[in-house]
Structures are given as C-alpha cells and as structure tokens.
Design a protein around this motif. Structure first.
Motif, mmCIF file in Angstrom:
data_model
loop_
_atom_site.group_PDB
_atom_site.id
_atom_site.type_symbol
_atom_site.label_atom_id
_atom_site.label_comp_id
_atom_site.label_asym_id
_atom_site.label_seq_id
_atom_site.Cartn_x
_atom_site.Cartn_y
_atom_site.Cartn_z
ATOM 1 N N SER A 72 24.530 42.250 35.374
ATOM 2 C CA SER A 72 23.958 41.551 35.258
ATOM 3 C C SER A 72 24.035 40.257 35.622
ATOM 4 O O SER A 72 25.267 40.528 36.661
ATOM 5 C CB SER A 72 23.942 41.136 33.938
ATOM 6 N N PRO A 73 23.207 39.746 36.872
ATOM 7 C CA PRO A 73 23.620 38.708 37.892
ATOM 8 C C PRO A 73 24.200 37.807 36.194
ATOM 9 O O PRO A 73 24.564 37.240 37.607
ATOM 10 C CB PRO A 73 22.094 38.353 37.340
ATOM 11 N N ILE A 74 23.793 37.197 35.240
ATOM 12 C CA ILE A 74 24.755 36.638 34.569
ATOM 13 C C ILE A 74 26.731 36.658 35.052
ATOM 14 O O ILE A 74 26.876 35.925 34.979
ATOM 15 C CB ILE A 74 24.639 37.341 33.370
ATOM 16 N N GLU A 75 26.677 38.310 34.962
ATOM 17 C CA GLU A 75 27.501 38.393 35.278
ATOM 18 C C GLU A 75 28.853 38.318 36.767
ATOM 19 O O GLU A 75 29.535 37.582 36.810
ATOM 20 C CB GLU A 75 28.213 39.930 35.871
ATOM 21 N N PHE A 76 27.845 38.443 37.533
ATOM 22 C CA PHE A 76 28.239 38.809 38.906
ATOM 23 C C PHE A 76 27.534 37.378 39.850
ATOM 24 O O PHE A 76 28.148 36.816 41.165
ATOM 25 C CB PHE A 76 28.443 39.998 39.348
ATOM 26 N N ILE A 77 26.669 36.903 39.445
ATOM 27 C CA ILE A 77 26.235 35.230 39.988
ATOM 28 C C ILE A 77 27.448 34.910 40.367
ATOM 29 O O ILE A 77 27.505 34.264 41.185
ATOM 30 C CB ILE A 77 25.446 35.546 40.018
ATOM 31 N N PRO A 78 27.594 34.695 39.308
ATOM 32 C CA PRO A 78 28.971 33.189 39.650
ATOM 33 C C PRO A 78 30.346 33.714 40.080
ATOM 34 O O PRO A 78 31.218 32.654 41.087
ATOM 35 C CB PRO A 78 29.336 33.303 37.856
ATOM 36 N N MET A 79 30.676 34.939 40.320
ATOM 37 C CA MET A 79 32.065 35.631 41.046
ATOM 38 C C MET A 79 31.330 35.670 41.969
ATOM 39 O O MET A 79 32.316 35.340 43.120
ATOM 40 C CB MET A 79 31.958 36.964 40.262
ATOM 41 N N ALA A 80 29.944 36.137 42.830
ATOM 42 C CA ALA A 80 30.108 35.875 44.357
ATOM 43 C C ALA A 80 29.772 34.850 44.542
ATOM 44 O O ALA A 80 30.388 34.194 45.863
ATOM 45 C CB ALA A 80 28.069 36.395 43.810
ATOM 46 N N GLU A 81 29.346 33.491 43.671
ATOM 47 C CA GLU A 81 29.940 31.861 44.473
ATOM 48 C C GLU A 81 31.373 31.589 44.262
ATOM 49 O O GLU A 81 31.585 30.881 45.315
ATOM 50 C CB GLU A 81 28.958 30.130 43.100
ATOM 51 N N GLU A 82 31.931 31.828 43.149
ATOM 52 C CA GLU A 82 33.456 31.596 43.510
ATOM 53 C C GLU A 82 33.906 32.300 44.754
ATOM 54 O O GLU A 82 34.708 31.554 45.243
ATOM 55 C CB GLU A 82 34.000 32.067 42.095
ATOM 56 N N ALA A 83 33.521 33.745 45.471
ATOM 57 C CA ALA A 83 34.348 34.290 46.069
ATOM 58 C C ALA A 83 33.293 33.941 47.348
ATOM 59 O O ALA A 83 33.645 34.648 48.355
ATOM 60 C CB ALA A 83 34.386 35.990 46.052
ATOM 61 N N GLY A 84 32.753 32.898 47.764
ATOM 62 C CA GLY A 84 31.739 32.952 49.137
ATOM 63 C C GLY A 84 30.884 33.675 49.043
ATOM 64 O O GLY A 84 31.142 33.734 50.549
ATOM 65 N N LEU A 85 30.655 34.734 48.113
ATOM 66 C CA LEU A 85 29.507 36.086 48.981
ATOM 67 C C LEU A 85 27.913 35.874 48.746
ATOM 68 O O LEU A 85 26.461 36.157 48.511
ATOM 69 C CB LEU A 85 30.270 36.844 48.222
ATOM 70 N N ILE A 86 27.757 34.337 48.147
ATOM 71 C CA ILE A 86 26.465 34.067 48.083
ATOM 72 C C ILE A 86 25.128 34.111 48.341
ATOM 73 O O ILE A 86 24.152 34.412 48.811
ATOM 74 C CB ILE A 86 26.230 32.793 46.479
ATOM 75 N N GLY A 87 25.947 33.700 49.815
ATOM 76 C CA GLY A 87 25.473 33.263 51.005
ATOM 77 C C GLY A 87 24.688 34.855 51.879
ATOM 78 O O GLY A 87 23.130 34.530 51.540
ATOM 79 N N GLY A 88 25.356 35.623 51.819
ATOM 80 C CA GLY A 88 24.830 36.981 52.172
ATOM 81 C C GLY A 88 23.976 38.024 50.764
ATOM 82 O O GLY A 88 23.016 38.058 51.387
ATOM 83 N N ILE A 89 24.339 37.253 49.779
ATOM 84 C CA ILE A 89 23.614 38.239 48.945
ATOM 85 C C ILE A 89 22.407 37.432 48.696
ATOM 86 O O ILE A 89 20.975 37.795 48.482
ATOM 87 C CB ILE A 89 24.297 38.237 47.337
ATOM 88 N N GLY A 90 21.661 36.019 48.661
ATOM 89 C CA GLY A 90 21.439 35.717 48.764
ATOM 90 C C GLY A 90 20.032 35.509 49.526
ATOM 91 O O GLY A 90 18.864 35.510 49.479
ATOM 92 N N GLU A 91 20.961 35.610 51.190
ATOM 93 C CA GLU A 91 20.178 36.070 52.006
ATOM 94 C C GLU A 91 18.975 37.202 51.943
ATOM 95 O O GLU A 91 18.219 37.509 52.237
ATOM 96 C CB GLU A 91 20.869 35.858 53.647
ATOM 97 N N TRP A 92 20.045 38.478 51.547
ATOM 98 C CA TRP A 92 19.514 39.535 50.981
ATOM 99 C C TRP A 92 18.246 39.748 49.904
ATOM 100 O O TRP A 92 17.110 40.435 49.678
ATOM 101 C CB TRP A 92 20.460 40.295 50.684
ATOM 102 N N VAL A 93 18.524 38.770 49.496
ATOM 103 C CA VAL A 93 17.267 38.577 48.127
ATOM 104 C C VAL A 93 15.940 38.098 48.628
ATOM 105 O O VAL A 93 15.207 38.506 48.578
ATOM 106 C CB VAL A 93 17.656 37.238 47.415
#
Ligand code: C2E
Ligand code: CA
Ligand code: CA
Ligand code: CA
Length: 279
Positions: A72-93
């Motif tokens: 679930s995004p509830i689990e990995f979105i906060p992790m992605a934000e913390e690890a600086g990965l949200i930019g790439g994931i967000g662009e893919w979305v």
C-alpha cells in the motif's frame, strides 16, 4: 507488510509471517522499483452527484513487491519521501496517468479527467511545473483534464512557495484540488488566495453522514463555503447508498468511494466505468 514504524530513521516492518525485517532492504528495493516496473496505478472513479455520470478517475499507486506482494502507498510513500525517492516515483505517476488518459481517448472513450496525488515534497522542488508541462506536451493530454491533489497540510507547509508553484500550474491550465480537506489547518484567508478548483472532503466526515449529525453539519458547511468560493466539492470514502443520497441532498458536486467503485487496474476501469456507447 502490516506495520511500519520508525526508529532512528531506520525503518522496520513486520511481514505477513510476523518476521521483523530491516527496512533498509525495503528502501533499497524501492530505489529500483520504478525501473524494475514494479509500480502500477489503480484508478478509482468519481461520479457527478447530479447527473449520476462518471466524470473522472483518481490514480492511486501500488507497489508489486517481488516477495511481499501488493504494498500500500500508506507504507511506501512516507519511506520514499524520507529516502529522497519521491521525485522519481512522482514523475512516473504523472507520466503513467497522463499517458493512460490519452490511451483511453485514443481508444475512442470520451475524455475524463485524471487526478494524481502530489507529495508536498514534490511541490517544494522547483522542477514540478516544468515536469507537468513536459508530460502534457509529450502525451498531448489537454491540461484541464489533469487534476493535481495535494493535502491541506502539504499546501500549508510552505504556503508562500506553494502558492507560487500552484499559480504556475494553474497558468498551464491544470486543475488543483485540496485533498483530505478538513483534517489539516488552513486559514480561510489562505483558502481564498490559493488558486484552487476543488475541495475533497476527507472520508472521516463522510462516514455515517446519514446518522452522524456532526458530520452532516460539517459537510454541509464545507459545501456552502465551497459554493461561495466557487469551488467544486468532492466527497471521498462514500461506501453506502445512504451516504450517497445524503450528499446529493446537501448539494455536494461529486463523490468517490467503494459504493460506486474501488480502485482497480486500468483495464478493469475501462470495462466497468468508461462509456462504451461510443465504441
Ligand atoms: P488519498 O489520496 O486520500 O486516497 C484515497 C484513499 O482512500 C485510497 O487509499 C482509496 O483506495 C481509499 N478509498 C477510496 N474509497 C474508499 C471508501 O469508500 N472507503 C474507504 N475506507 N477507503 C476508500 P490508498 O489507495 O491506499 O491510498 C492511500 C493514500 O496514499 C492516498 O490517500 C494518498 O495520500 C497516498 N497515495 C496514493 N497514491 C499516491 C501517489 O501516486 N503519490 C503520492 N504522493 N501519494 C499517493
Ligand atoms: Ca487523493
Ligand atoms: Ca483524500
Ligand atoms: Ca489521505
């Protein structure tokens, strides 16, 4: 994984067997998840409460982890934000949702709007506007068919900066929604100044709206407020026909929720919710 906790910036989670694993392993697999094509979008329909017609879809991300299954995004979105990965994931979305909307149109379905969730961290970076403009150009999607959902608290984090970025997005022609409205703090003066199109009433206020008088009053007040600010109101988390009818009576514009459809993969979405009359 069922739970996710944080401990000195290290993630620990418990898998379905109750085995606690080091979350660093999750972070390293998250780092490669987009290139390994493990991310996918589900789409949930939004319905117009007056006409009863399906008017749009919200894209919701899932991670198909090779060992853990659907995360679930509830689990990995906060992790992605913390690890600086949200930019790439967000662009893919952004790319995937815009391309999907275009593909549906190319297949002959009538155009519907598609909403994506944008993390406050994406809003705070300087390249979001450029990213959105580029993807719209590449996919040829009409800007007014793209809606960007940002939580209330996300917008208020750096309000002056957010305001500037949102204004630029607005100038491109995309629509802006406040997500989870009512759960964060936003002063009415900010609400007036932000270039918004839509308020999405948080599902906690929609719950039991037919019997819970407080929730009923709150949603009614939000609908009145939105009306006078010329904003559209979408109720989320609508699970029953009763809730649907009350929202109709209150004058809410649109709804989203299990009552009309759960988030599903793109092909199911087309089958269940897109108007095949044109094909
Ligand atoms: P959200 O944006 O508030 O999305 C609505 C959530 O409510 C979704 O959970 C959806 O599946 C769920 N939902 C829809 N209808 C009902 C209903 O009738 N009853 C109940 N109980 N729930 C309903 P989901 O898909 O697990 O997403 C959770 C959150 O993860 C989202 O909340 C959003 O904040 C975040 N998220 C999802 N996709 C993305 C993404 O692509 N990027 C970012 N940054 N965040 C995302
Ligand atoms: Ca949302
Ligand atoms: Ca929401
Ligand atoms: Ca939420």
């Amino acid at each position: 994984a069922k739970r996710l906790g944080r401990n000195n910036s290290q993630y620990f989670s418990e898998n379905s067997n109750g085995v606690v694993t080091d979350g660093l392993e999750m972070v390293s697999s998250l780092r490669r998840a987009v290139e390994n094509q493990e991310m996918l979008l589900h789409y949930q329909p939004k319905y117009d409460l007056r006409t009863g017609r399906m008017v749009g879809a919200e894209a919701l991300i899932r991670w198909r982890h090779p060992k853990r299954g659907l995360v679930s995004p509830i689990e990995f979105i906060p992790m992605a934000e913390e690890a600086g990965l949200i930019g790439g994931i967000g662009e893919w979305v952004l790319q995937t949702a815009c391309r999907q909307s275009r593909d549906w149109q190319n297949a002959g379905y009538p155009p519907i709007s598609v909403a994506i969730n944008v993390s406050p961290m994406q809003l705070e970076r300087d390249d979001l506007v450029h990213q959105v403009a580029t993807v719209l150009e590449q996919t040829g999607l009409a800007p007014e068919l793209l809606e960007i959902e940002i939580t209330e608290s996300g917008m208020m984090r750096k309000v002056e900066h957010s305001m500037a970025v949102l204004q630029k997005l607005k100038n491109i022609g995309v629509r802006i929604s406040i997500d989870d409205f009512g759960t964060g703090y936003s002063s009415l003066s900010h609400l007036k100044r932000l270039p918004l199109d839509t308020l999405k009433v948080d599902k906690s206020f929609v719950r039991n709206i037919s019997s819970d008088h407080e929730n009923h009053s709150i949603v009614k007040a939000i609908v009145l407020l939105a009306g006078s600010l010329k904003l559209k109101v979408v109720a989320e988390g609508v699970e029953t026909e009763e809730e649907y009818k009350v929202l109709q009576n209150i004058g809410c514009d649109e709804m989203q929720g299990y009552f009309k459809g759960r988030p599903v993969p793109a092909n199911c979405f087309a089958e269940r919710h897109l108007d095949t009359g044109h094909l």
